[in-house]
Design an enzyme around this catalytic site. Structure first.
Site, mmCIF file in Angstrom:
data_model
loop_
_atom_site.group_PDB
_atom_site.id
_atom_site.type_symbol
_atom_site.label_atom_id
_atom_site.label_comp_id
_atom_site.label_asym_id
_atom_site.label_seq_id
_atom_site.Cartn_x
_atom_site.Cartn_y
_atom_site.Cartn_z
ATOM 1 N N SER A 150 0.844 -1.200 0.000
ATOM 2 C CA SER A 150 0.000 0.000 0.000
ATOM 3 C C SER A 150 0.871 1.238 0.000
ATOM 4 O O SER A 150 1.975 1.232 0.572
ATOM 5 C CB SER A 150 -0.878 0.019 1.250
ATOM 6 O OG SER A 150 -1.545 1.264 1.348
ATOM 7 N N TYR A 163 -2.235 -0.239 10.423
ATOM 8 C CA TYR A 163 -2.195 -0.646 9.007
ATOM 9 C C TYR A 163 -0.911 -0.149 8.335
ATOM 10 O O TYR A 163 -0.208 -0.921 7.661
ATOM 11 C CB TYR A 163 -3.429 -0.071 8.324
ATOM 12 C CG TYR A 163 -3.580 -0.387 6.857
ATOM 13 C CD1 TYR A 163 -4.056 -1.629 6.440
ATOM 14 C CD2 TYR A 163 -3.275 0.563 5.883
ATOM 15 C CE1 TYR A 163 -4.221 -1.905 5.086
ATOM 16 C CE2 TYR A 163 -3.444 0.292 4.535
ATOM 17 C CZ TYR A 163 -3.917 -0.938 4.143
ATOM 18 O OH TYR A 163 -4.081 -1.216 2.806
ATOM 19 N N LYS A 167 2.064 -2.476 6.790
ATOM 20 C CA LYS A 167 2.421 -2.440 5.370
ATOM 21 C C LYS A 167 3.874 -2.002 5.179
ATOM 22 O O LYS A 167 4.543 -2.447 4.243
ATOM 23 C CB LYS A 167 1.465 -1.515 4.604
ATOM 24 C CG LYS A 167 0.035 -2.050 4.518
ATOM 25 C CD LYS A 167 -0.048 -3.284 3.621
ATOM 26 C CE LYS A 167 -1.472 -3.761 3.421
ATOM 27 N NZ LYS A 167 -1.579 -4.882 2.484
#
Ligand code: NAD
Ligand code: RM4
Length: 260
Positions: A150, A163, A167
């Site tokens: 991402s 998150y 990532k």
């Protein structure tokens, strides 16, 4: 014209796509099928999305198999990888796509939510990546590992501390795997999408102010769709990508190229 990597020349390649029942993963699974691969679709629970994805794959004339596992559970991951090898004989490409992003303010974020995001996004990539890589080495080498990372691995995000951290960790997992697996002819790369409207963010994107800000910050002028991500993944799974490893390929409509 690209040729998908196959460890058995002339034989249709085999791809395993984690979280392949919907969203970006479903787009990737169908993309492999259209390009002539046999596709194993990983999922956690049977769903309408899974049935629809299996139907689309078979409609394109490709073979498909279901591969159930929670990617954060090593026993389930090992059983899944063994099942795919039993069903299709081998795995040529694995796409580490499964991921979650339960949006939550940093100050409110409970420890168990942090742990679950790390377990699925980062440990899940390690467990599936390692199990498949061991198989690839055992069958004589050659293979493709493609992670769906991402742009949130490059910049922070409000409500995304867990998150973004997972990532960012995944980026260096992929680079480290690239170093360890290069001697075996296995390449490891990540595609880093910008904002693509899927179930992961559909609720969050109902906030029109947020949506308008994200579109305004995307020079191409729109949010992404799963199909925007498929081509980069297929390239990294191709024969022609043999000299591309440890790369992070940003596919974001220009979002990380601007401060707007
Ligand atoms: P999605 O919610 O539609 O898909 C996520 C998939 O992962 C689902 O199929 C889900 O069942 C699966 N999954 C979740 N937990 C799992 C587990 N424990 N084991 C196995 N599978 C599990 O969202 P999406 O946008 O299609 O997300 C796919 C990937 O793309 C994720 O890794 C996500 O982080 C990444 N990504 C998405 C965006 C975006 O804006 N949508 C942007 C960048 C990266
Ligand atoms: C992406 C990016 C998007 C978000 C998804 C969940 O990497 O941060 O804005 O919607 O993740």
């Amino acid at each position: 014209m690209l040729t998908l990597f196959s460890s058995v020349k002339g034989d249709p390649p085999v791809a395993l796509v984690t979280g392949g029942s919907r969203g970006i993963g479903a787009g990737i699974a169908c993309g492999f099928a259209s390009a002539g691969a046999r596709v194993a679709v990983n999922f956690t629970q049977p769903s309408e999305g899974l049935r629809e994805t299996m139907r689309r794959i078979r409609e394109s004339g490709a073979e498909a198999m279901e591969a159930q596992a929670d990617v954060a559970d090593s026993a389930q991951v090992n059983a899944m990888v063994e099942g795919v090898i039993r069903g299709f004989g081998r795995i040529d490409t694995v796409v580490l796509n499964a991921g979650i992003c339960p949006f939550m303010d940093f100050l409110e974020m409970p420890e168990d939510l942090w742990d679950r995001v790390m377990d699925v996004n980062l440990k899940g990539s390690f467990l599936v990546g390692q199990a498949v890589a061991r198989h690839m080495v055992q069958r004589g080498g050659g293979g493709r590992v493609v992670a769906v990372g991402s742009i949130s691995s490059l910049v922070g995000g409000t409500k995304q501390a867990h998150y973004c951290s997972s990532k960012a960790g995944q980026n260096l997992l992929i680079k480290s795997m690239a170093l360890s697996l290069a001697p075996y002819g296995i390449t490891c790369n990540s595609v880093l999408p910008g904002t693509v409207e899927t179930d992961i963010n559909r609720e969050a994107l109902k906030d029109e102010t947020l949506r308008a800000r994200l579109v305004a910050g995307t020079p191409v002028g729109r949010l992404g769709c799963p199909q925007d991500i498929v081509g980069a993944v297929l390239y990294l799974a191709s024969e022609e990508a043999a000299w591309t490893t440890g790369s992070l390929v940003v596919v974001d409509g220009g979002a990380t190229s601007t401060l707007q």
